[in-house]
Every structure is written in C-alpha cells, then in structure tokens.
Design a protein around this motif. Structure first.
Motif, PDB file in Angstrom:
ATOM      1  N   VAL A   4      12.956   7.895  -1.978  1.00 57.33           N
ATOM      2  CA  VAL A   4      13.556   7.312  -2.498  1.00 57.33           C
ATOM      3  C   VAL A   4      11.988   6.947  -3.825  1.00 57.33           C
ATOM      4  N   ALA A   5      12.323   7.089  -4.588  1.00 61.34           N
ATOM      5  CA  ALA A   5      10.635   7.664  -5.993  1.00 61.34           C
ATOM      6  C   ALA A   5      11.023   6.042  -6.687  1.00 61.34           C
ATOM      7  N   VAL A   6       9.220   5.510  -6.399  1.00 61.09           N
ATOM      8  CA  VAL A   6       9.105   3.927  -6.996  1.00 61.09           C
ATOM      9  C   VAL A   6       7.594   4.381  -7.903  1.00 61.09           C
ATOM     10  N   ILE A   7       8.248   4.787  -9.539  1.00 63.42           N
ATOM     11  CA  ILE A   7       7.584   5.005 -10.305  1.00 63.42           C
ATOM     12  C   ILE A   7       6.954   3.254 -11.049  1.00 63.42           C
ATOM     13  N   ALA A   8       5.570   3.639 -10.713  1.00 61.86           N
ATOM     14  CA  ALA A   8       4.220   2.986 -11.414  1.00 61.86           C
ATOM     15  C   ALA A   8       3.243   3.505 -12.237  1.00 61.86           C
ATOM     16  N   ASP A   9       3.424   2.792 -13.499  1.00 58.27           N
ATOM     17  CA  ASP A   9       2.651   3.418 -14.563  1.00 58.27           C
ATOM     18  C   ASP A   9       1.217   3.215 -13.424  1.00 58.27           C
ATOM     19  N   ARG A  10       0.178   2.403 -13.190  1.00 54.95           N
ATOM     20  CA  ARG A  10      -0.759   1.727 -12.446  1.00 54.95           C
ATOM     21  C   ARG A  10      -0.551   1.880 -11.404  1.00 54.95           C
ATOM     22  N   PHE A  11      -0.824   2.030 -10.018  1.00 50.31           N
ATOM     23  CA  PHE A  11      -0.482   1.581  -8.197  1.00 50.31           C
ATOM     24  C   PHE A  11      -2.062   1.745  -8.016  1.00 50.31           C
ATOM     25  N   LEU A  12      -2.761   0.761  -7.492  1.00 51.37           N
ATOM     26  CA  LEU A  12      -1.308  -0.920  -7.831  1.00 51.37           C
ATOM     27  C   LEU A  12      -2.734  -2.247  -8.367  1.00 51.37           C
ATOM     28  N   LEU A  13      -2.817  -2.655  -9.701  1.00 52.11           N
ATOM     29  CA  LEU A  13      -2.956  -3.463  -9.882  1.00 52.11           C
ATOM     30  C   LEU A  13      -3.031  -4.839  -9.280  1.00 52.11           C
ATOM     31  N   ASP A  14      -4.149  -5.728  -8.091  1.00 55.77           N
ATOM     32  CA  ASP A  14      -4.091  -6.633  -7.853  1.00 55.77           C
ATOM     33  C   ASP A  14      -3.336  -7.725  -7.763  1.00 55.77           C
ATOM     34  N   ILE A  15      -2.682  -8.210  -9.354  1.00 56.92           N
ATOM     35  CA  ILE A  15      -2.066  -8.736  -9.598  1.00 56.92           C
ATOM     36  C   ILE A  15      -0.699  -8.292  -9.153  1.00 56.92           C
ATOM     37  N   ARG A  16      -0.116  -7.109  -8.751  1.00 59.52           N
ATOM     38  CA  ARG A  16       1.730  -6.920  -8.920  1.00 59.52           C
ATOM     39  C   ARG A  16       1.407  -6.251  -7.361  1.00 59.52           C
ATOM     40  N   THR A  17       0.798  -7.575  -7.284  1.00 58.38           N
ATOM     41  CA  THR A  17       1.297  -6.805  -5.344  1.00 58.38           C
ATOM     42  C   THR A  17       2.807  -6.883  -4.551  1.00 58.38           C
ATOM     43  N   TYR A  18       3.226  -7.900  -5.198  1.00 59.49           N
ATOM     44  CA  TYR A  18       4.767  -7.684  -5.238  1.00 59.49           C
ATOM     45  C   TYR A  18       5.092  -6.621  -4.921  1.00 59.49           C
ATOM     46  N   ILE A  19       4.749  -5.874  -6.652  1.00 61.40           N
ATOM     47  CA  ILE A  19       5.138  -4.523  -5.732  1.00 61.40           C
ATOM     48  C   ILE A  19       4.549  -3.324  -4.438  1.00 61.40           C
ATOM     49  N   TYR A  20       3.970  -3.298  -3.616  1.00 57.66           N
ATOM     50  CA  TYR A  20       3.335  -3.266  -2.416  1.00 57.66           C
ATOM     51  C   TYR A  20       3.590  -3.661  -1.281  1.00 57.66           C
ATOM     52  N   GLU A  21       3.897  -5.045  -1.593  1.00 58.68           N
ATOM     53  CA  GLU A  21       4.921  -5.906  -0.710  1.00 58.68           C
ATOM     54  C   GLU A  21       6.553  -5.489  -0.097  1.00 58.68           C
ATOM     55  N   GLU A  22       6.860  -5.251  -1.656  1.00 60.96           N
ATOM     56  CA  GLU A  22       7.660  -4.427  -1.351  1.00 60.96           C
ATOM     57  C   GLU A  22       8.624  -3.152  -0.719  1.00 60.96           C
ATOM     58  N   ILE A  23       7.105  -1.831  -1.040  1.00 64.33           N
ATOM     59  CA  ILE A  23       7.266  -0.854  -0.240  1.00 64.33           C
ATOM     60  C   ILE A  23       7.476  -0.732   1.068  1.00 64.33           C
ATOM     61  N   THR A  24       6.225  -1.357   0.899  1.00 64.27           N
ATOM     62  CA  THR A  24       6.153  -1.939   2.804  1.00 64.27           C
ATOM     63  C   THR A  24       6.433  -2.324   3.451  1.00 64.27           C
ATOM     64  N   ALA A  25       7.691  -2.799   3.343  1.00 62.34           N
ATOM     65  CA  ALA A  25       8.391  -3.882   3.914  1.00 62.34           C
ATOM     66  C   ALA A  25       9.968  -3.080   4.433  1.00 62.34           C
ATOM     67  N   TYR A 344      10.545  -8.513   4.534  1.00 57.88           N
ATOM     68  CA  TYR A 344      11.838  -8.115   5.221  1.00 57.88           C
ATOM     69  C   TYR A 344      13.027  -8.486   4.694  1.00 57.88           C
ATOM     70  N   LYS A 345      13.462  -9.850   4.528  1.00 50.50           N
ATOM     71  CA  LYS A 345      14.800 -10.029   4.392  1.00 50.50           C
ATOM     72  C   LYS A 345      15.263  -9.110   3.222  1.00 50.50           C
ATOM     73  N   GLN A 346      14.055  -9.646   2.263  1.00 45.70           N
ATOM     74  CA  GLN A 346      14.180  -9.085   0.627  1.00 45.70           C
ATOM     75  C   GLN A 346      14.327  -7.715   0.624  1.00 45.70           C
ATOM     76  N   ALA A 347      13.696  -7.089   1.394  1.00 53.37           N
ATOM     77  CA  ALA A 347      13.673  -5.858   0.996  1.00 53.37           C
ATOM     78  C   ALA A 347      15.083  -4.802   2.090  1.00 53.37           C
ATOM     79  N   LYS A 348      15.922  -5.634   2.415  1.00 57.59           N
ATOM     80  CA  LYS A 348      17.210  -5.093   3.467  1.00 57.59           C
ATOM     81  C   LYS A 348      18.177  -5.720   2.273  1.00 57.59           C
ATOM     82  N   LYS A 349      18.130  -6.247   1.027  1.00 61.17           N
ATOM     83  CA  LYS A 349      19.093  -6.529  -0.264  1.00 61.17           C
ATOM     84  C   LYS A 349      18.275  -5.565  -0.756  1.00 61.17           C
ATOM     85  N   LEU A 350      17.678  -4.938  -1.027  1.00 61.14           N
ATOM     86  CA  LEU A 350      17.265  -3.892  -2.000  1.00 61.14           C
ATOM     87  C   LEU A 350      17.533  -2.909  -1.352  1.00 61.14           C
ATOM     88  N   GLU A 351      17.868  -2.830  -0.686  1.00 59.61           N
ATOM     89  CA  GLU A 351      17.705  -1.255   0.515  1.00 59.61           C
ATOM     90  C   GLU A 351      19.488  -1.349   0.429  1.00 59.61           C
TER      91      GLU A 351
END
Length: 366
Positions: A4-25, A344-351
């Motif tokens: 899957v392709a995730v588009i984030a205009d800036r990867f990665l601002l430290d205030i948006r760590t939730y994006i990193y946590e999501e894709i790595t989970a 990891y539980k939230q990532a399963k829901k996204l999957e």
C-alpha cells in the motif's frame, strides 16, 4: 506481501509520530511512503520511502511509482492534502483512503472554498475515510460526508517504549507537573499557567514543566513573568520523541487543557495523553474532541471544562494532596491503553479496512 502507498507531504515531522507508529505496526502489508520532503531520517529510519522530484505537482510522478511497485491501495494523510491527489485515483484505478487528524476536520470546515472542494470532489471520490475521534467523524458527516464511508480508528502507541512505572512521591520532593504540547492556541496553555498560579500559592512544593515550540512562546513567557512564576514554571524547547518516555517517567502528573480555537480548530485525540497514561501517570485534561474517550474520568485521571482554570487548579490540587491514589490511577490508565490503544491492535483494524477495499476492487474487476 501486498503493498500500500501512504502519502505524507512531509515525512516525518516529529509532531506526527503517529504516522510512523502506524506504518511500522502493519504486518499484513508492506508500506511504500510517498512524500514531497524527507525529514528526520535518523530519528525515523524507514527505508521504503520515495521523495518526489516535482514538488509542485507530484501526482503523475507518484502515479508512475505506484504502478511500478504494483501498489494495491493508496492512503493519504490529511483531508486537505488529499485534495491535491484525487487524480491519482483516475490514473491508477486504485482504492483511495483518506485520514483526518484534527484541523482538517474541524476549523478548516469553516473555509467555504475548502468545504466546497470536500463536498464536490473529496467526499464523492475517495473510497473510505478514517478519523481519530468520533467528534471529527461527526464534523465530517455534518459537512456532507456519507456516514457509512467513515471509520473511527484511534491512533495507537508503542506500549513497550512507553513502559509502565508506578508514580510515588519521595519525602520533600516537589510534585512535578508536566505538559508536552505545541505552543499553539488549541493546547489551552494560558489556562494551564493561570491554573498553576493558583496551585503554587496553595501548594508551594510544586513545579510545572512545559515542553514544546510554537508561536505563543513569547506570550506564554510573558504570562509566567507577570504571575511571578519564573522559579516555578519552565518552558523547554522541543524534545525529540524518542526522549519523551524518560521525561514522562520522572514526572508525577500530566496536564493538557486542550480547547477549541476561535476559528473552530480542534484536536483529534492527542497521543501524548495516551503515552502519559501508558507510563502510569494520572492525567488532567479537558472535555475536548476525542479526549473523553481516552481518559476515564475519576479512574485514570480527571476531565474539566475547556477554558476553566479554576477547575484545572482544583483537580491538580486534589492529585497533589493525594499521592496515595497515583499508583491505582496509573495502573488503570495503563490497562486502558493496553486494551484500546496498542499500536499493533489498531494496525490490525487498519489492515481489515485495507483488505475489504482491495477485495471489493478485485471483485468489481472480476
């Protein structure tokens, strides 16, 4: 494994760590990150990132990369950004998911031009939308988005990184109150400083640390000086996210009094409130957006009305006076985070969302 392709205009601002946590989970899918600008590579060492050459109009460039990598689904972070990538759906024929995280589903809806684009282009075009709180979903439904196209999916946190540590108070130790936030309007920091002025007069062996950067720094420092709190309140500049667990662990109480800004901008659900509770801190926050779903009022912390420094001070003083309840509140918060906000539980829901959309697309082709 499907991509899957995730588009984030800036990867990665430290205030948006939730994006990193999501894709790595994610375990079921490989993620290809597409971005206009790569930042903080050492802090967030994700390998599968493509940075576009044409930052003014990257859509066709991204489309070629998507086709080359046999991507099965596109996920754009932020509704306002998604407006710039709707052509990707036509160019690739892939399902399009859009996540909303705060301002893009609150204050921006008061902008007639953006609202019109949402209604005429974004809502009809994208296949599914994700919000990080029920309040943001309600905002989008009110703005004209079909309710059945939106899923509320709370962002998760790394429970191993933010490990549990019971809070206790040593003899003669000051009670250390902590706030980690951008120094911006929606964080309600003037009300925290005003509340702490009352707290410090009533309970002198206390201190407050605010960590963050933003345009309100000068104004907040002026307020601290006017209230004669320079020796009690400190504002520390931005700290990288990987250092946050250690800072949380050496403080006793966390406070974040979020508010709706005058332009209607509101938070989604601040991850720092989840992180603080995961480490075992009792918390005080406001009844704002998704926050009441994250804090069990009277169990893991306390909720107060927005812009009410008296209520803030009252709850902080109560916690200061009763350190014996900190371990129990902290344990309750930790257990609640484990149950509802494990990344990891939230990532399963996204999957699950991804899989359904990809399957639906395949069945239509068939």
């Amino acid at each position: 494994m499907k991509i899957v392709a995730v588009i984030a205009d800036r990867f990665l601002l430290d205030i948006r760590t939730y994006i990193y946590e999501e894709i790595t989970a994610l375990k079921k899918y490989n993620v290809l990150v597409l971005t206009k600008k790569r930042e903080n590579k050492k802090l967030y060492p994700y390998e599968n990132v493509y940075t576009c050459k044409n930052t003014l109009n990257p859509t066709r460039e991204f489309a070629e990369v998507i086709k080359k990598n046999s991507v099965k689904l596109i996920h754009v972070k932020f509704g306002t950004s998604a407006l710039n990538y709707l052509e990707l759906k036509k160019l690739t024929g892939l399902p399009l998911v859009v996540s909303f995280h705060g301002y893009d589903a609150s204050g921006i809806l008061n902008n007639a031009v953006i609202l019109n684009k949402y209604r005429k282009r974004l809502f009809p075009s994208a296949d599914h939308f994700i919000t990080v709180s029920q309040k943001l979903k309600d905002n989008l439904v009110k703005a004209g988005c079909p309710r059945n196209k939106i899923t509320v999916l709370w962002s998760g946190i790394d429970l191993e990184k933010f490990y549990y540590k019971p809070r206790t108070l040593n003899k003669d130790e000051p009670v250390k109150i902590l706030c980690i936030a951008r120094l911006s309007g929606e964080k309600g920091l003037p009300y925290l400083i005003e509340a702490f002025s009352k707290v410090s007069k009533a309970r002198r062996n206390t201190e407050l640390l605010i960590i963050g950067e933003g345009h309100l720094k000068k104004k907040l420092n002026k307020q601290i000086a006017q209230l004669d709190l320079k020796n009690k309140v400190k504002i520390h500049d931005f700290v990288p996210h990987y250092k946050i667990p250690d800072i949380l662990h050496c403080h006793h109480i966390f406070c974040l009094p979020s508010v709706v800004k005058s332009d209607g901008t509101e938070e989604g659900t601040p991850n720092v409130l989840k992180e603080a509770q995961a480490t075992g801190m009792p918390v005080v926050a406001t009844r704002h957006s998704g926050i009441p779903h994250v804090i069990q009022d009277g169990i893991s912390g306390f909720l107060v009305d927005e812009r009410n420094s008296n209520q803030l001070a009252e709850k902080l003083i109560y916690l200061i006076d009763h350190p014996e309840i900190w371990p129990e509140m902290g344990q309750s918060g930790r257990e609640y985070m484990e149950k509802h906000f494990d990344k990891y539980k939230q990532a399963k829901k996204l999957e699950y969302i991804y899989s359904n959309l990809i399957k639906r697309k395949s069945s239509k082709k068939g």
